[in-house]
Design a protein around this motif. Structure first.
Motif, short mmCIF file in Angstrom:
data_model
loop_
_atom_site.label_atom_id
_atom_site.label_comp_id
_atom_site.label_asym_id
_atom_site.label_seq_id
_atom_site.Cartn_x
_atom_site.Cartn_y
_atom_site.Cartn_z
N ASP A 298 -9.08 10.10 1.63
CA ASP A 298 -9.71 11.24 2.27
C ASP A 298 -9.25 12.48 1.54
N ALA A 299 -9.55 13.66 2.08
CA ALA A 299 -9.25 14.92 1.39
C ALA A 299 -7.76 15.13 1.19
N GLY A 300 -6.92 14.44 1.97
CA GLY A 300 -5.49 14.69 1.86
C GLY A 300 -4.66 13.46 1.59
N THR A 301 -5.30 12.34 1.18
CA THR A 301 -4.54 11.09 1.04
C THR A 301 -4.97 10.32 -0.20
N ALA A 302 -3.97 9.90 -0.98
CA ALA A 302 -4.19 8.98 -2.09
C ALA A 302 -3.48 7.67 -1.78
N GLN A 303 -4.08 6.55 -2.18
CA GLN A 303 -3.48 5.24 -1.94
C GLN A 303 -3.38 4.47 -3.25
N PHE A 304 -2.18 3.94 -3.51
CA PHE A 304 -1.94 3.06 -4.64
C PHE A 304 -1.62 1.67 -4.09
N ASN A 305 -2.26 0.64 -4.60
CA ASN A 305 -1.95 -0.73 -4.21
C ASN A 305 -1.05 -1.33 -5.29
N GLU B 95 0.85 -1.18 0.00
CA GLU B 95 0.00 0.00 0.00
C GLU B 95 0.89 1.24 0.00
N MET B 96 0.82 2.00 -1.07
CA MET B 96 1.59 3.25 -1.18
C MET B 96 0.69 4.40 -0.73
N ILE B 97 0.97 4.95 0.43
CA ILE B 97 0.14 6.01 1.02
C ILE B 97 0.81 7.35 0.74
N GLU B 98 0.13 8.21 -0.02
CA GLU B 98 0.68 9.51 -0.40
C GLU B 98 -0.13 10.63 0.26
N PRO B 99 0.43 11.28 1.28
CA PRO B 99 -0.27 12.38 1.97
C PRO B 99 -0.11 13.70 1.20
N LEU B 100 -1.09 14.02 0.40
CA LEU B 100 -1.05 15.22 -0.45
C LEU B 100 -1.71 16.38 0.28
N GLY B 101 -1.14 17.59 0.13
CA GLY B 101 -1.72 18.76 0.78
C GLY B 101 -2.43 19.66 -0.21
#
Length: 477
Positions: free
Chosen positions: A451-458, A429-435
């Motif tokens: 959520d509003a600040g997070t994208a996830q790539f499996n 799980e690649m968790i990318e906390p975007l602002g």
């Protein structure tokens, strides 16, 4: 030749050993105790219910209720006249905690006459000398002897003529009672005390395929209240109980002992709801000694289905400016998770505590592989534990492009490589906390907006292989 005073003054003696008692007085000790119940809260305090059978004289009685917890909160004390009813009334309540000690005894005799004992070691004689204690500061006495000032080093033996008033050998609750009941009666004292705490410790053993685990729960109780409670009914409250902040607080010293189940345990507690909390009642009496840590089995669950997850968590600051260097050695965290449901061999409220996880090696010995804390967890909720970072999985990332589209808008492309040196296929799980306001315009692997600040790539990665994730994101701050 007379030798100087060399006897250690710890053995101070008193000719009279007590304050004169009036006829209307009574003392109760733990010998009168018929039942005792202890409720311990995981916030660091307890509630004591001390039931005693006492015979009191009629009329006004000064009752000294002894052998209570030394960390009692006197403002919480309640007395219940279980037998006498309205024939017993409380007129006044006091808590005496000015405890007797050599220093306290000396302080009470400042300005008074005492006797100093000198020893003649050659004649094996004790020579008493009368003196006036002028001062006792910092455990250093100053005397007046025959009109001269004498300073000793605190090694002399001292005799006091009587026990000073208002000193007690142990903390004591004192009630002034109006008693109209004749004969033995039951009196129940309820009070709160600091110095008691409990927490849950869990031991989980993963099966060889890592698809299930066996879970044992233990209650660890720490008693530093200043009292021993024999054959007590024990209850535990789990939950976040609101208490008014106080300047006083307790510290729990000593080493903690952690449970490691060597044999199957039997569930010993019955659980029930209490207001917005949960109450656990031990099914047998137990003794809680002062300065003792006790462990009791809470639960046992076998074949709890679990999932293992690999997770790579990014950093928000990566998306704020141009990154010119390769970011290496990004850790891949390892988690296991399970659902606290009846269908999954659980389904009970789990008090907060620490879960320690083990797995058997090739010789069958259980080896520690990680631990994590859990909060109070009701039934049917999911529990996730971080056990550590994977040794055989590595990751690195590089910013491939960075374009300023406006003063507060940027577009950047990333390349993330994950190498799997394990002998099995995995998914990370690649968790990318975007602002800010963000939009992924393209990616080599579909993403999930968590959520509003997070994208996830499996990202799937073959055994002994490498997988590459590329994506472009537009961010407006």
């Amino acid at each position: 030749m007379n030798a100087p005073m060399i006897t250690l003054g710890v053995c101070m003696c008193a000719a009279a050993c007590g304050i004169a008692e009036t006829a209307a007085s009574a003392t109760s000790t733990a010998k009168d105790q018929k039942k005792v119940a202890i409720t311990v809260y995981n916030a660091g305090f307890g509630v004591v219910r001390d039931e005693r059978t006492i015979t009191l004289p009629k009329g006004t009685v000064d009752l000294r209720f002894m052998e209570v917890a030394s960390k009692v909160q006197p403002e919480t004390v309640q007395i219940d006249a279980a037998t006498a009813g309205d024939k017993l009334a409380v007129l006044e309540q006091n808590y005496e905690y000015d405890l007797m000690s050599p220093a306290k005894l000396m302080e009470k005799y400042v300005g008074k006459t005492i006797t100093i004992i000198q020893r003649n070691d050659f004649k094996d004689a004790r020579i008493p000398r009368e003196a006036t204690l002028l001062s006792f500061n910092n455990n250093q006495p100053i005397y007046s002897i025959d009109g001269k000032i004498a300073i000793y080093r605190g090694q002399e033996e001292v005799e006091l003529p009587a026990m000073p008033e208002n000193l007690v050998s142990e903390p004591t609750l004192v009630w002034l009672l109006d008693n109209a009941f004749e004969g033995a009666q039951t009196i129940i004292a309820n009070y709160m005390t600091q110095g008691m705490r409990w927490n849950a410790d869990y031991v989980a053993v993963l099966t060889p395929d890592e698809k299930t685990l066996n879970l044992n729960g233990w209650v660890t109780i720490n008693n530093q209240s200043g009292a021993t409670f024999n054959n007590a009914q024990l209850k535990l409250v789990a939950g976040d109980v609101q208490r008014v902040a106080s300047e006083e607080y307790d510290t729990f010293g000593g080493e903690r002992v952690y449970a490691m189940a060597a044999a199957p345990s039997r569930k010993a507690f019955t659980e029930e709801g209490l207001f917005e909390y949960h109450l656990y009642t031990l099914d047998r009496p137990t003794t809680l000694k002062q300065n003792q840590q006790k462990q009791i089995s809470l639960l046992e669950a076998r074949d709890v289905r679990t999932e293992k997850t690999y997770r790579c968590i990014g950093q928000n600051w990566w998306y704020r400016n141009k990154q010119g260097e390769l970011i290496r050695n990004i850790k891949i965290a390892v988690f296991i998770a399970f659902t606290n449901s009846q269908e999954n061999a659980l389904g009970i409220p789990l008090p907060k505590g620490t879960v320690r996880v083990y797995k058997a090696d090739s010789s069958g010995n259980n080896q520690f592989i990680g631990e994590d804390n859990i909060d109070h967890t009701p039934k049917n909720e999911r529990i996730e534990l971080k056990l550590g970072d994977a040794f055989d999985i590595t990751s690195e990332r590089r910013q491939m492009s960075f374009t300023r589209l406006a003063d507060n808008m940027f577009e950047m492309s990333w390349e993330v490589k994950v190498r799997n040196h394990k002998d099995e296929d995995i998914t990370v799980e690649m968790i990318e906390p975007l602002g800010g306001d963000w939009k992924i315009t393209e990616s080599s692997v579909p993403f999930i907006k968590k959520d509003a600040g997070t994208a996830q790539f499996n990202l799937p990665v073959k055994k002994d292989g490498e997988a590459v994730l590329t994506y472009t994101v537009r961010v407006k701050w």
